[in-house]
Every structure is written in C-alpha cells, then in structure tokens.
Design a protein around this motif. Structure first.
Motif, PDB file in Angstrom:
ATOM      1  N   ASN A 135       2.910 -23.850  27.241  1.00  0.00           N
ATOM      2  CA  ASN A 135       2.773 -23.633  28.684  1.00  0.00           C
ATOM      3  C   ASN A 135       4.110 -23.789  29.392  1.00  0.00           C
ATOM      4  O   ASN A 135       4.451 -23.005  30.290  1.00  0.00           O
ATOM      5  CB  ASN A 135       1.753 -24.609  29.271  1.00  0.00           C
ATOM      6  N   PHE A 177       3.412 -30.626  33.540  1.00  0.00           N
ATOM      7  CA  PHE A 177       3.374 -30.408  32.090  1.00  0.00           C
ATOM      8  C   PHE A 177       4.483 -31.197  31.396  1.00  0.00           C
ATOM      9  O   PHE A 177       4.279 -31.762  30.315  1.00  0.00           O
ATOM     10  CB  PHE A 177       3.513 -28.923  31.766  1.00  0.00           C
ATOM     11  N   SER A 223       3.496 -27.092  38.577  1.00  0.00           N
ATOM     12  CA  SER A 223       2.825 -27.023  37.278  1.00  0.00           C
ATOM     13  C   SER A 223       3.778 -27.431  36.163  1.00  0.00           C
ATOM     14  O   SER A 223       3.431 -28.248  35.295  1.00  0.00           O
ATOM     15  CB  SER A 223       2.312 -25.600  37.029  1.00  0.00           C
ATOM     16  N   SER A 230      -1.568 -33.311  32.028  1.00  0.00           N
ATOM     17  CA  SER A 230      -1.578 -31.892  31.658  1.00  0.00           C
ATOM     18  C   SER A 230      -2.613 -31.134  32.482  1.00  0.00           C
ATOM     19  O   SER A 230      -2.439 -29.944  32.784  1.00  0.00           O
ATOM     20  CB  SER A 230      -1.856 -31.722  30.166  1.00  0.00           C
ATOM     21  N   VAL A 289       0.813 -27.698  25.553  1.00  0.00           N
ATOM     22  CA  VAL A 289       1.635 -28.000  26.728  1.00  0.00           C
ATOM     23  C   VAL A 289       3.043 -27.449  26.540  1.00  0.00           C
ATOM     24  O   VAL A 289       3.639 -26.894  27.472  1.00  0.00           O
ATOM     25  CB  VAL A 289       1.659 -29.511  26.998  1.00  0.00           C
ATOM     26  N   GLN A 317      -2.303 -27.634  34.634  1.00  0.00           N
ATOM     27  CA  GLN A 317      -3.204 -26.483  34.588  1.00  0.00           C
ATOM     28  C   GLN A 317      -3.678 -26.100  35.982  1.00  0.00           C
ATOM     29  O   GLN A 317      -3.754 -24.907  36.323  1.00  0.00           O
ATOM     30  CB  GLN A 317      -4.402 -26.809  33.700  1.00  0.00           C
ATOM     31  N   PHE A 355      -0.959 -24.418  37.928  1.00  0.00           N
ATOM     32  CA  PHE A 355      -0.734 -23.076  37.389  1.00  0.00           C
ATOM     33  C   PHE A 355      -1.762 -22.108  37.966  1.00  0.00           C
ATOM     34  O   PHE A 355      -1.416 -20.994  38.370  1.00  0.00           O
ATOM     35  CB  PHE A 355      -0.826 -23.090  35.866  1.00  0.00           C
ATOM     36  N   TYR A 374       4.011 -22.792  40.445  1.00  0.00           N
ATOM     37  CA  TYR A 374       4.547 -22.912  39.090  1.00  0.00           C
ATOM     38  C   TYR A 374       5.559 -24.044  38.924  1.00  0.00           C
ATOM     39  O   TYR A 374       5.628 -24.663  37.859  1.00  0.00           O
ATOM     40  CB  TYR A 374       5.141 -21.571  38.652  1.00  0.00           C
TER      41      TYR A 374
END
Length: 218
Positions: free
Chosen positions: A203, A187, A183, A168, A200, A172, A175, A180
């Motif tokens: 997110n 996640f 990311s 995770s 998570v 982050q 991100f 993205y």
C-alpha cells in the motif's frame, strides 16, 4: 482493524505444537518458564514461549511479543503477531467474550447492522476494552461509514497505541477518502510498529507512486 480469525489460529497452533512432541520442545508450564524460553537461541523454544503467553498471558506481556515482531526467524515473527491478536481479543469477561464471538460471526456473515449493535454493546459494557472498539471500527469500514470507523480507531489507539491493526485501518480509511498523504502517514506508522505487514508495504509503495505521478502532472 483487520484481525480475521487470529485468536482461533493461535489456539490451533497451541494444539498442534503440544501434539508435535517430536518436533517441539516441552511447552512452558509457567509465566517464568515462558519468559526464560522467550530469550532462547532455539527457534522452537521461542515459538512455544509465544504460544504460552498468547494463551495464558495478559496485556502486560504485549511488549514482549512486540519485541518478537523483529525476531530473526520469520515464523517466530508470525507467531508473535498472532499472539498479540490473541491477547488483544481477550476481555477477561466471559459475557463480553461471548458478545465478541457473536459480533464477529455477524460481521463475517455481512450482517453489518447487527454486528455494529453487538460491538456497541461491548464498548458500552467495557469501554476500556480496545478490541471492542476495533471490531466496531472494522464493521463501520465494511459498511462504508468511514468517519465513524476513523473515530473508533482513535478510541482503540487511546487504549492501545501500538495496535497495528487500527493504525493500518486508518491508512485504509484515508485511502478511501482519497486523502493520500494522511493514508501514507498512517500506513508508515503501522509498519514501524509491525514491520511484517506485507500488505501495508504494498500500500505504501502504491500510494508513493500515486503521489509522484500526481506531482509530475501538476
């Protein structure tokens, strides 16, 4: 990366459950009893088994706690998550554990340079200890040094591939770097390992929404 004061929570749980004899069964007295209790139909018995393994078990017991991350009981799942953090946080070396405590205190006080130096000493002395790398990754992230944090997360996963904190954490980091798609992938990997990470989940939904909006605009 995230861990907070999880090891202290587990030991607190142990103290509370040991005291609450009216509500909880007799704690296991050995690893064999703990393994047997882990398969019990009784929620409180499974909880006591997890507490025993968290306090007295080793990394070889981590897969058993990973299984309990999918327990039917939410509180057992929470105990299993805290138990894993406890296992990960024990190096087996009193001097290293002392350095870890000092580093966490420095990190929590916002003394990032000191914390980085302390955790660097940890990874130098005990490079196979994954949590030393994870703690340094956390401080690097807090200090905004995302590339160094990412490199340390990679080191964590080489030693502990199911470390959902590091997984995770990479989510982050990417991100923050506005990467993205990467990311989102990290996640999702974290959630596959530990399906109880609500943050998570949020997110993931937020990134998916962001990516949909981006595709719509283009």
């Amino acid at each position: 990366m995230p861990s907070g004061s999880n090891i202290r929570i587990v030991f607190l749980i142990f103290a509370l459950t040991a005291a609450a004899t009216a509500a909880f069964p007799e704690p296991p007295k050995s690893r064999g009893e703990a393994l047997s209790a882990l398969a019990s139909a009784e929620t409180t018995v499974r909880m006591e088994a997890i507490v025993w393994l968290a306090n007295y078990g080793g990394m070889a017991d981590a897969p058993l706690l990973h299984e309990r991350l999918r327990d039917e009981s939410a509180i057992v799942r929470d105990y299993a998550e805290q138990g894993l953090w406890a296992l990960w946080s024990r190096s087996g070396d009193a001097a290293i554990d002392k350095l870890m405590v000092r580093g966490v205190q420095e990190m929590e006080a916002g003394r990032h340079k000191s914390a980085i130096a302390t955790f660097s000493e940890v990874v130098k002395r005990k490079p196979d200890f994954a949590e030393g790398w994870n703690k340094r990754a956390t401080v690097y992230y807090l200090a905004g040094e995302y590339q160094k944090s990412s490199a340390d997360c990679d080191e964590v996963l080489k030693r502990n591939p199911r470390h959902f904190g590091a997984l995770s954490g990479l989510g982050q980091i990417y991100f923050q770097l506005e990467r993205y798609d990467e990311s989102l992938a990290w996640f999702k990997k974290a959630l596959e390992v530990n399906p109880n990470m609500l943050g998570v989940e949020f997110n993931i939904k937020g990134i998916e929404r962001r990516l949909r909006e981006k595709r719509t605009k283009t």
